[in-house]
Enzyme design. Structure first.
Site, PDB file in Angstrom:
ATOM      1  N   GLY A   8       0.823  -1.219   0.000  1.00 34.71           N
ATOM      2  CA  GLY A   8       0.000   0.000   0.000  1.00 34.71           C
ATOM      3  C   GLY A   8       0.848   1.255   0.000  1.00 34.71           C
ATOM      4  O   GLY A   8       0.606   2.187   0.765  1.00 34.71           O
ATOM      5  N   ALA A   9       1.848   1.264  -0.899  1.00 34.96           N
ATOM      6  CA  ALA A   9       2.863   2.339  -0.844  1.00 34.96           C
ATOM      7  C   ALA A   9       2.622   3.449  -1.863  1.00 34.96           C
ATOM      8  O   ALA A   9       3.519   4.232  -2.142  1.00 34.96           O
ATOM      9  CB  ALA A   9       4.255   1.732  -1.042  1.00 34.96           C
ATOM     10  N   SER A  10       1.396   3.546  -2.380  1.00 34.36           N
ATOM     11  CA  SER A  10       1.147   4.566  -3.403  1.00 34.36           C
ATOM     12  C   SER A  10       0.748   5.918  -2.815  1.00 34.36           C
ATOM     13  O   SER A  10       0.678   6.917  -3.527  1.00 34.36           O
ATOM     14  CB  SER A  10       0.065   4.078  -4.370  1.00 34.36           C
ATOM     15  N   ASN A  89       1.855  -2.396   5.436  1.00 32.91           N
ATOM     16  CA  ASN A  89       1.252  -1.084   5.677  1.00 32.91           C
ATOM     17  C   ASN A  89      -0.175  -0.952   5.143  1.00 32.91           C
ATOM     18  O   ASN A  89      -0.968  -0.193   5.700  1.00 32.91           O
ATOM     19  CB  ASN A  89       2.141  -0.010   5.028  1.00 32.91           C
ATOM     20  N   TYR A 154     -12.068  -2.261  12.397  1.00 32.39           N
ATOM     21  CA  TYR A 154     -10.694  -1.763  12.312  1.00 32.39           C
ATOM     22  C   TYR A 154      -9.912  -2.110  13.578  1.00 32.39           C
ATOM     23  O   TYR A 154      -8.766  -2.587  13.507  1.00 32.39           O
ATOM     24  CB  TYR A 154     -10.754  -0.248  12.108  1.00 32.39           C
ATOM     25  N   ALA A 156     -10.502  -4.513  15.664  1.00 29.00           N
ATOM     26  CA  ALA A 156     -10.284  -5.972  15.684  1.00 29.00           C
ATOM     27  C   ALA A 156      -9.078  -6.326  14.827  1.00 29.00           C
ATOM     28  O   ALA A 156      -8.203  -7.103  15.242  1.00 29.00           O
ATOM     29  CB  ALA A 156     -11.530  -6.694  15.166  1.00 29.00           C
ATOM     30  N   LYS A 158      -6.565  -4.461  13.946  1.00 25.82           N
ATOM     31  CA  LYS A 158      -5.295  -3.903  14.435  1.00 25.82           C
ATOM     32  C   LYS A 158      -4.838  -4.598  15.725  1.00 25.82           C
ATOM     33  O   LYS A 158      -3.636  -4.767  15.953  1.00 25.82           O
ATOM     34  CB  LYS A 158      -5.425  -2.389  14.636  1.00 25.82           C
ATOM     35  N   ILE A 187      -2.529  10.484  12.557  1.00 28.98           N
ATOM     36  CA  ILE A 187      -1.530  10.961  11.591  1.00 28.98           C
ATOM     37  C   ILE A 187      -2.243  11.594  10.408  1.00 28.98           C
ATOM     38  O   ILE A 187      -3.241  11.051   9.916  1.00 28.98           O
ATOM     39  CB  ILE A 187      -0.655   9.770  11.088  1.00 28.98           C
TER      40      ILE A 187
END
Ligand code: NAD
Length: 246
Positions: A8-10, A89, A154, A156, A158, A187
């Site tokens: 997911g690095a875009s 990520n 979410y 759950a 994480k 963030i």
């Protein structure tokens, strides 16, 4: 030269991490979701990584899909020869109060956030076991540590990642592979831009440092965790939240 793959690095945190690892001297495999928009963003990220004098390549794959991860890891190994760092990520949110949340909302978040970590750690872990070295960092969240209303799916996923980090650290440690997690707080990224003004203000009031974090502040800790400076650190979850909970 060592190789790092970031899922997911875009955009967002993943983009910043992959650029930081390129700056640190890694050849980088940039995973992006197979869509036109993600591919376009990833092309720009690739060019920025190459400015650091390293090799960069884009690998399109939906990391919630087991077979797609197996195929991608095979291609990355063929292209670069080794895989030394994995950063899990990729993540999504599909928020809603539990009583109103659909099964689809729940399952989608578990598949992308949690199953992807199994998929990628299994296939990259196999490569690292043969190398007898490697470092993995998983993106957890404060939602996985403390819970967050509207994020049952979410939180759950994480919380699961924190358990998966400890289990994989125990399974892979004897082969020289370290596995850690970071748990970011609030963030500033496209993911959090989607929150309402009211939600943002509520978050700020409970942060000791009274400000949001930056993507660079996540990338810096990830860079440390995969480096030799952290050579005796494994199975840990480092909270990066400006003092959200103490
Ligand atoms: P973002 O939405 O900006 O980026 C997420 C990236 O994941 C995107 O590039 C997206 O295309 C990719 N992605 C989504 N589904 C995918 C799939 N199935 N396959 C491959 N790629 C996929 O989000 P972000 O804020 O940069 O978040 C990055 C990570 O950090 C996530 O795991 C998120 O849960 C975690 N996190 C973020 C925050 C925050 O405040 N932004 C806080 C805690 C944890």
């Amino acid at each position: 030269m060592a190789t790092a793959i970031v899922t997911g690095a875009s955009q967002g945190i993943g983009e910043c991490i992959v650029k930081r690892l390129a700056k640190d001297g890694y050849n980088v495999a940039i995973n992006c979701y197979p869509s036109e928009g993600d591919r376009k963003n990833a092309e720009a990220v690739k060019a920025q990584c190459e400015e650091f004098g390293v090799e960069a390549e884009i690998f399109e794959a939906d990391v919630s899909k087991y077979d797609a991860c197996e195929e991608m890891v095979k291609k990355v190994k063929e292209r670069f020869g080794s895989i030394d760092v994995l950063v899990n990520n990729a993540g999504i949110t599909k928020d809603g109060l539990m009583v109103r949340m659909s099964e689809e909302q729940y399952d989608a978040v578990i598949a992308v956030n949690q199953k992807s970590v199994f998929n990628m750690t299994k296939f990259v872990g196999a490569v690292m076991m043969r190398q007898r070295s490697g470092a993995i960092v998983n993106l957890a969240s404060v939602a996985g540590l403390y819970g967050n209303p509207g994020q049952i799916n979410y939180s759950a996923s994480k919380a699961a990642i924190i358990g998966m980090t400890k289990t994989s650290a125990k399974e892979l440690g004897s082969r020289g592979i370290r596995v850690n997690a970071v748990a970011p707080g609030f963030i500033k990224t496209p993911m959090t831009d989607a929150l309402t003004e009211e939600q943002r203000n509520a978050m700020l009031s409970v942060i000791a440092m009274r400000r949001y974090g930056t993507v660079d502040e996540i990338a810096g800790v990830v860079s440390f965790l995969v480096s030799d400076d952290a050579s005796y650190v494994t199975g840990q979850t480092i909270e990066i939240s400006g003092g959200l909970s103490m």
